[in-house]
Design a protein around this motif. Structure first.
Motif: not given
Lengths: 178, 678, 130
Positions: B552, B554, B596-599, B645-646, B648, B661, B667, B671
């Motif tokens: 992904e 970002y 953090t983003f559970k990729v 969403i935290p 993002i 994203l 933020d 988080y």
């Protein structure tokens, strides 16, 4: 849920033999309807970007006609098993009280006029097909059409519906001395 | 609205014009009222301010009549009359009169606001009208002492020194002004401007000249002259010129950037006066501006965004087939590169057009604080900081209501009466501090008071009574803020005049979330409360660093990035379950975005790059797998609650139809901290 | 092609006035925000009609009127005073200072249009008679 009460509602509000336009779509061979005026446009499912830490039924976001729109996976929302997208899969972009949302469906090909007074209140046992998100049911010739209640599909405030699955900045974002 | 309408014209366009112009006048009125008050305290009467206020009300009256806003027409008419009476000496300008005028101004503001927001209630103007002062009847009271008539010497002197047309145009008051200026050691000069079409085409008009002169001198009088001029023996023709009678501290001449004028000295300065002249009010410095509808600017920004994306598409096409071979292709590459630079400059210019200083909003606060502190009997000192911070115009507009409410709230609920403060061993005068500053690609606006703080017990009690909080559930500060922001929550039993004017904390919260910002609250019993608004600084385009994490991509706003480092596998240490890397000998926490983003990432080894970012939470390195480059992107802030969403803030798209994203670093770090402390 | 100079310190009001007069065929509209600017414009370009507000900074509408009526070059220029002040004194003073016609704000666009058409027709007749 009081089926009798709902039934009267439907009957009294419906106009005699009045037909209204609907868009029909399929999920797991079940036919659903949404009011055509709520549908902004349809699209092939192309790029959906996953959004981390979102509610499970939020598949992600899609870019369509210059806008970034949240995508709701209706299979997930209704509790059907997930299947890969096919060339027939569609995104239905709907306007729900000013919010633009996209929904993934297996296929969407029909635009029909349906007699609104013939919609019956949803039967109580509709588990597994998104029963809690239905507004009515219509037996049309040889098939059953389930009318979707779009606003119910969308939580309006995050803390009630998915505070558990997500993190709300309102709740934890503060750097207070608490 | 007038039903007959205006032929051939879009009525909506006038509503917008009406709103913009009226709001500008009201802003000026507020600041002139403050000037009046400050000077009245020193026994001075600022005629210019009175005239400006009068004219503002007069103009609003005329415009309101045109759009059929009768309440505003009526009220501004009455306010205008009060000022006419003040000018004529039939009403004495004392603090209570200034009070009523500022109340009237705010009522007028509220009426005009119903045009912008038809759901807003139409205020009742009767209470304000009833409070307006009445002029002293002739004979009731001695009329104000007649102004001292100017001495004969100055009249003689002016008659000798000035062209007859100018002398004729001067009234007694003008002559007295000249006299006073001369007494105060000013230079008295006459400057003549001859207009021409060429000058007008170059923007040198009589208004422009007057404006420029007024920045350097007091313009006592501007007089048009008509003169017969004969050129080369031809029949004489009439020429119009303008004479400006000026008083200034220093002698002005062509050198001061006023090349179009002919100068003549009337009187040189006498020795400077003992007391320095008071600084001229800032209103004199009116910058030449063009007002543009924000929707047009938005359109411009959209087109800008489209252009950037088209350019990006071109770049992708150009680079798609490996290295270009033909000479034209190489040249095209150069053009693309150049275009990128031009787009960046264009973007900066477009953004800049939309920016206004926070001062535009902050400037409204002193009057409100003054009024409220007076009516509530509380002593309040207002400190404004960071008024020069520039923010998007649309944001500044939206900021006004929330700030007004927070200030009203602070005075009504937060700040104690002087006796109560004294009992708590606090200075009797309370402080409200409103400040603005940029943080990354956000703007932080805070409103802090040193009052009694939010009464958490009372909030909990009320929330339980409303069924929002279970009986045994403890109230956290964040929940308290959330409750305070819900419509229908008020810890005061009786509706408070100041805070309960239909604008609640819910309005503050609505505004903040509608622009993709955040609201925070810090409160300490007995010490005070601070509300913090975290708002996007520019609304649409930011520079980002594109990164890849697993499969992904970002985007990380460049503004929050301090540097980018490479991470080698053996560099990562684990301390108390947290990963740490070393940056120039200093330990730096590593936050793997994949985690953090559970990729879904097959990689077990540490990320290859660290994006070093900092925020109020501190400095960390965000671990990513690949760097994809620096881009300027159009930001679509997420507004839908589904996408709250935290970490993002929104998404962008680079021309391939796939959203990317955008990471909200402050933020995200908050988080992370919350996640780890769980 | 009549040329009309619209003088008012409010830009919105000027736009409203011009909008009301757009039905005039091929009219040219000049704008001035102050009395000084109005005189400047009149000096640099011929106009057929001046629409004049009274309450303006620097130079009151009456002063503009006085200046114009004192100079033969402008004495025949028709001036329509368009003002928010509707009192009899202002009306009388405007007449005394040489205003051709007087209307109050808020105005009804059709009425303004009609008045302006009449003023333009009269001034044309005067021109021809000269």
């Amino acid at each position: 849920m009081n089926a009798n009460g709902r039934k009267e509602d439907v009957i009294t509000t419906a106009q005699k033999s009045k037909r209204e336009p609907f868009v029909l779509f399929q999920i797991a061979d079940t036919t659903y309807a949404i009011r055509a005026h709520q549908v902004r446009w349809l699209e092939m499912v192309e790029q959906v970007t996953r959004v981390p830490n979102a509610p499970p039924y939020v598949e992600g976001v899609a870019y369509s006609r210059g806008q970034v729109i949240p995508v709701i996976n209706l299979r997930q929302r209704f509790g059907y098993p997930q299947v890969p997208y096919t060339p027939r899969s569609r995104l239905i972009i709907a306007d729900v009280d000013g919010r633009l949302v996209a929904m993934t469906v297996d296929s969407a090909r029909e635009f029909v006029y349906l007699p609104v007074e013939r919609f019956q209140p949803p039967p109580q046992v509709t588990e597994g097909v998104g029963g809690e998100y239905l507004e009515g049911v219509l037996a049309d010739e040889d098939r059953l059409i389930l009318l979707l209640d779009l606003p119910k599909l969308l939580p309006t405030d995050m803390d009630t519906e998915f505070a558990a699955s997500s993190w709300s900045p309102m709740i934890e974002g503060t750097t207070t001395n608490g | 609205m007038t039903s007959e309408g205006l032929p051939g014209i879009d009525g909506e366009a006038f509503l917008q014009d009406f709103l913009e112009e009226s709001e500008e006048h009201l802003r000026n009125v507020s600041s002139y009222l403050l000037t009046l008050e400050q000077q009245a305290a020193q026994g001075e009467v600022n005629e210019q301010a009175i005239n400006e206020i009068l004219r503002a009300f007069h103009t609003i009256k005329g415009l309101s009549g045109m759009i059929g806003l009768q309440e505003a027409e009526k009220l501004s008419h009455e306010l205008e009359s009060v000022l006419r009476h003040i000018r004529a000496g039939r009403i004495t300008l004392d603090p209570s009169v200034i009070d009523v005028l500022s109340q009237g101004t705010r009522a007028l503001e509220a009426i005009i606001n119903t045009v912008r927001d038809p759901s807003a209630p139409m205020p009742d103007i009767q209470p304000v009208l009833a409070r307006l002062p009445r002029p002293v009847e002739a004979g009731d009271q001695p009329s104000p002492s007649p102004p001292a008539s100017p001495g004969q010497p100055i009249l003689d002197w002016l008659a000798r020194a000035l062209p007859p047309a100018v002398v004729q145009a001067l009234d007694t008051e003008d002559v007295r002004r000249v006299e006073r200026a001369a007494e105060n050691g000013k230079h008295i000069q006459l400057a003549i401007f001859t207009p021409s079409r060429e000058k007008m085409a170059a923007g040198v008009t009589v208004n422009a000249v007057r404006e420029q002169l007024s920045q350097q001198a007091q313009v006592i009088k501007a007089v048009p002259l008509i003169e017969q001029v004969s050129v080369n023996g031809e029949e004489p023709s009439a020429i119009v010129r303008f004479a400006f009678l000026l008083a200034s501290d220093q002698k002005l001449s062509q050198k001061e950037g006023l090349p179009e004028l002919e100068w003549s000295d009337i009187k040189a300065a006498s020795p400077p006066p003992i007391t320095p002249p008071p600084p001229r009010p800032s209103h004199d410095r009116v910058s030449p501006t063009v007002r543009v509808d924000v929707t047009r600017l938005d359109r411009l920004m959209e087109l800008m965004g489209d252009l950037i994306r088209s350019h990006h598409r071109l770049e992708m096409l150009w680079g798609a087939n490996g290295k270009p071979r033909r000479e034209e292709e190489i040249l095209a590459g150069d053009v693309l590169l150049e275009m990128r630079r031009q787009l960046r400059r264009l973007r900066e210019a477009v953004i800049h057009v939309r920016m206004v200083p926070l001062e535009e909003v902050f400037g409204r606060m002193p009057l409100v604080v003054r009024d409220l502190s007076r009516s509530s009997g509380k002593q309040v000192r207002l400190i404004l900081e960071g008024g020069d911070t520039e923010v998007d115009k649309a944001l500044a507009d939206r900021l006004l209501d929330p700030l007004l409410h927070l200030v009203r709230n602070a005075i009504a609920h937060g700040i104690e009466l002087p006796e109560e403060r004294a009992a708590a061993r606090k200075p009797p005068e309370a402080t409200i501090r409103i400040s603005g500053r940029p943080e990354g690609d956000r703007i932080i606006v805070s409103v802090a008071d040193d009052g009694r703080g939010v009464d958490m017990d009372r909030v909990a009690e009320k929330a339980r009574a409303l069924g929002w909080l279970a009986q045994d559930e403890p109230l956290t500060p964040t929940m308290a803020l959330e409750f305070l922001c819900r419509p229908g929550f008020s810890t005061r039993d009786s509706a408070d005049m100041a805070a309960g004017r239909g604008v609640g904390m819910d309005v503050v919260w609505q505004m903040v979330s509608s622009v993709g910002g955040q609201l925070e609250m810090e409160t300490e019993p007995g010490q005070g409360t601070t509300f913090i608004l975290k708002l996007p600084l520019t609304l649409l385009i930011v520079a980002v660093i594109l990164v890849q994490v697993g499969p992904e991509r970002y985007a990380i706003p460049r503004l929050v990035v301090d540097e980018i480092i490479e991470i080698s596998d053996n560099e990562v240490a684990s301390v108390n379950g947290r990963e740490i890397i070393s940056l120039r000998g200093q330990p730096l926490p590593l936050v793997r975005l994949a985690e953090t983003f559970k990729v879904n990432s097959q990689r077990e080894e540490p990320p290859r790059y660290g994006i070093v970012v900092s925020s109020a939470e501190g400095r960390v390195a965000l671990g990513v797998d690949r760097l994809l480059g620096l881009r300027e992107v159009v930001v679509r802030h997420f507004r839908d609650p589904l996408l709250s969403i935290p970490g993002i803030s929104g998404a962008t798209e680079l021309g391939d139809g796939r959203p990317i994203l955008i990471v909200d670093v402050p933020d995200l770090l908050r988080y992370e901290r919350a996640r780890r402390s769980r | 092609m009549p040329a009309i100079l619209v003088t008012d310190d409010s830009p919105t009001m000027r736009r409203m006035i011009i909008a009301a007069l757009t039905p005039l065929p091929q009219a040219y509209f000049g704008e001035a925000s102050t009395g000084l600017e109005a005189i400047e414009q009149l000096a640099l370009r011929p106009y057929d009609l001046l629409i004049l507000d009274l309450n303006m900074p620097d130079m009151h509408g009456f002063e503009v009127l006085a200046f114009l009526s004192n100079h033969p070059r402008y004495a025949t220029l028709p001036v329509l005073v368009l003002t928010t002040r509707g009192d009899a004194d202002s009306r009388r003073m405007a007449k005394e200072h040489g205003a051709t016609a007087y209307m109050t704000k808020p105005f009804r666009p059709p009425e303004l249009l009609k008045t302006v058409q009449q003023l333009l027709a009269t001034s044309k007749a005067v021109e021809k008679g000269k």
